[in-house]
Write an enzyme that holds these catalytic residues in place. Sequence first.
Site, PDB file in Angstrom:
ATOM      1  N   SER A 246       0.841  -1.195   0.000  1.00  0.00           N
ATOM      2  CA  SER A 246       0.000   0.000   0.000  1.00  0.00           C
ATOM      3  C   SER A 246       0.872   1.238   0.000  1.00  0.00           C
ATOM      4  O   SER A 246       2.013   1.226   0.459  1.00  0.00           O
ATOM      5  CB  SER A 246      -0.875   0.017   1.246  1.00  0.00           C
ATOM      6  OG  SER A 246      -0.055   0.126   2.398  1.00  0.00           O
ATOM      7  N   LYS A 247       0.302   2.318  -0.506  1.00  0.00           N
ATOM      8  CA  LYS A 247       1.156   3.482  -0.701  1.00  0.00           C
ATOM      9  C   LYS A 247       1.495   4.194   0.606  1.00  0.00           C
ATOM     10  O   LYS A 247       2.376   5.044   0.616  1.00  0.00           O
ATOM     11  CB  LYS A 247       0.530   4.439  -1.708  1.00  0.00           C
ATOM     12  CG  LYS A 247      -0.765   5.083  -1.297  1.00  0.00           C
ATOM     13  CD  LYS A 247      -1.184   6.059  -2.389  1.00  0.00           C
ATOM     14  CE  LYS A 247      -2.601   6.546  -2.187  1.00  0.00           C
ATOM     15  NZ  LYS A 247      -3.073   7.330  -3.333  1.00  0.00           N
ATOM     16  N   ARG A 248       0.802   3.859   1.673  1.00  0.00           N
ATOM     17  CA  ARG A 248       1.167   4.475   2.953  1.00  0.00           C
ATOM     18  C   ARG A 248       2.388   3.786   3.571  1.00  0.00           C
ATOM     19  O   ARG A 248       3.050   4.335   4.432  1.00  0.00           O
ATOM     20  CB  ARG A 248       0.005   4.429   3.940  1.00  0.00           C
ATOM     21  CG  ARG A 248      -1.145   5.359   3.599  1.00  0.00           C
ATOM     22  CD  ARG A 248      -0.936   6.794   4.076  1.00  0.00           C
ATOM     23  NE  ARG A 248       0.322   7.362   3.605  1.00  0.00           N
ATOM     24  CZ  ARG A 248       0.503   8.599   3.180  1.00  0.00           C
ATOM     25  NH1 ARG A 248      -0.497   9.432   3.133  1.00  0.00           N
ATOM     26  NH2 ARG A 248       1.678   9.031   2.802  1.00  0.00           N
ATOM     27  N   LYS A 249       2.653   2.587   3.118  1.00  0.00           N
ATOM     28  CA  LYS A 249       3.721   1.824   3.747  1.00  0.00           C
ATOM     29  C   LYS A 249       4.870   1.482   2.816  1.00  0.00           C
ATOM     30  O   LYS A 249       5.863   0.919   3.230  1.00  0.00           O
ATOM     31  CB  LYS A 249       3.146   0.530   4.336  1.00  0.00           C
ATOM     32  CG  LYS A 249       2.142   0.787   5.446  1.00  0.00           C
ATOM     33  CD  LYS A 249       1.598  -0.515   5.996  1.00  0.00           C
ATOM     34  CE  LYS A 249       0.572  -0.227   7.085  1.00  0.00           C
ATOM     35  NZ  LYS A 249      -0.073  -1.451   7.557  1.00  0.00           N
TER      36      LYS A 249
ATOM     37  N   THR B 190       4.428   2.696  -4.068  1.00  0.00           N
ATOM     38  CA  THR B 190       3.708   1.795  -4.972  1.00  0.00           C
ATOM     39  C   THR B 190       3.596   2.375  -6.377  1.00  0.00           C
ATOM     40  O   THR B 190       3.241   1.664  -7.297  1.00  0.00           O
ATOM     41  CB  THR B 190       2.267   1.520  -4.486  1.00  0.00           C
ATOM     42  OG1 THR B 190       1.605   2.779  -4.323  1.00  0.00           O
ATOM     43  CG2 THR B 190       2.275   0.778  -3.168  1.00  0.00           C
TER      44      THR B 190
END
Length: 530
Positions: free
Chosen positions: A256-259, A262
Amino acid sequence: MTTAPARVRVAPSPTGDPHVGTAYMALFNKALADTTGGQFILRIEDTDRSRYVADSEAQIFDALAWLSLTPDEGPHKGGSCGPYRQSERLPLYKEAANRLISEGKAYKCYCTSDRLETLRKIQQAEKAKLLGYDGLCRGLSAEEVAKNDAEAKPCVVRFKMPREGEIDVRDLFRGRLTFIAAEQQDTVLLKSDGFPTYHLAMAVDDHAMGITHVIRAEEWIPSTPLHFELYRAFGWDAPVFAHMPLLRNKDKSKISKRKNPTSLLWYRDAGFLPEALRNFLGLMGFSLPNDQEIFSYEEFLKHFDLAKVNIGGPIFDLQKLHWLNGEYIRRLPAAELEKRLVEYAKRMMHRQREFADLPEDQLPTETFLRDFEVKRRVRSRVLGGLAPELMTSYEVNPQLLAPIISLIQERMHTLGEAADYLPMFFTRDFKYTPEDFIQKKGTLEDARNALAAAREMLATSDFEHPEWLQSMDEQAREKAEAMGLKLGPFLGPVRIAVTGSKVSPPLMESIRVLGKNEALRRIDAASAAI
RNA sequence: GGCCCCUUCAUCUAAUGGUUAGGAUACUGCCCUUUCAAGGCAGCGAUACGGGUUCGAAUCCCGUAGGGGUCACCA
């Protein structure tokens, strides 16, 4: 394994930046097409108007092209099964839905989203085992349907899932998977705005486009019984389904783009080489014989076999990609690296505007890595403000980069890291303090002496002499010894004076690139400053 | 929570019933060295657990645990 030509596809939604998972699926799909002499299709699943992002489709296409994962058929390429945008195929879905309704395999549902939401809340409050639509409209009489339609009540079309028995599906990797029919629900096929949901659109299009293998992410397994039943309802043969593992964050959750970065644009901006990223994705869930980790797409194809895919979800390890990218950079011919660097700098000049006026340490790449605590040594950078300066100088003097490249090639892991090494070749004034010149166990006086000695040595030398480097090395050693210093501490102050940093490419080579005048000027400036 | 999937070093993976469980990244040390790298050498480090089956199990079976996915008029 499969020898018949496979028709495969990747079907992203244009809802944002092109996703690394799309590239991952594209790679394995394309590999199957290429090893079987089939076709790889790009289909744009733009059926959700609320999430549609206008630029996205073009970016997806660009990103795939960047990675050399260009489709054989698609909206930009054409093909015999177009259009390849689902928003342009609406009549097909409507017709298919109507057919199912008329055959009693689907029904119109007039439930409002309010009712659905209330239902969901009740189910959650009751801790019901089965969440989802209760099938209220499934039993509507023809009269009731006619009445609702006469009143122009908005409706969706839902699929009548079988309610008894088991639904078996086949997955290429996992074999037979069995689901209990009673636990399934009547999924929406056609939305009230007339657009299809994924499920309907996928079945209709995969059939119409002659797709033989659906290689997609594991997250689709739970809806696969629906997909099999849909094919059955239409009387079509289902393609082979192969559910690839999900790429994971460090904490094993779905990438995911928060982690994790991506966006493929992020990797491009950070200066990853497309062939390195593609190679890395090939390593996710797959391996080549003899522990070979670095391979071209052609080598990948030589050994590609869907049956050998490892279905445990791999963690996307930026650190290893960083290493791999460094390997690719070092293997590039110097002229090619120069070309890539110039292309990269040009791109960064344009991207800079999109990065707005963020200070360098807050550019997307930097910020991301800091926030997510990737090891400090992974310092993916962007050229940032240096790019225009670099390009201007390069246009004036195209010979400029070649000698620098050879100095930095083995030090870079990403193109962006050129930003760590290039400033000294363009900046005329450094910010340093006298303390920076003091070596371990040394004094300012030592530093002054070293600068003076180095100045003399350089001033009297012939930079064009073929053995200049060797001569400088010998003389530096002599002078260091005369001062009672080792070579390192002797050259330390010179390094600061000439490069502005304690860390730099090899000093004498760097000095030679700068030229005698500039080197002496910098030493004089430093001497005056301390 | 229901259903489903998955499980070899921290991470990517190899080993298709017989290996001292191999390689790579990362980490640590040493060498090289003009700083930083790159390179060389070495070290650290895993079959989730419990039962079976078998002469023999990382590998086959069952159970447990853990992780993940999914349960939208999103894909």
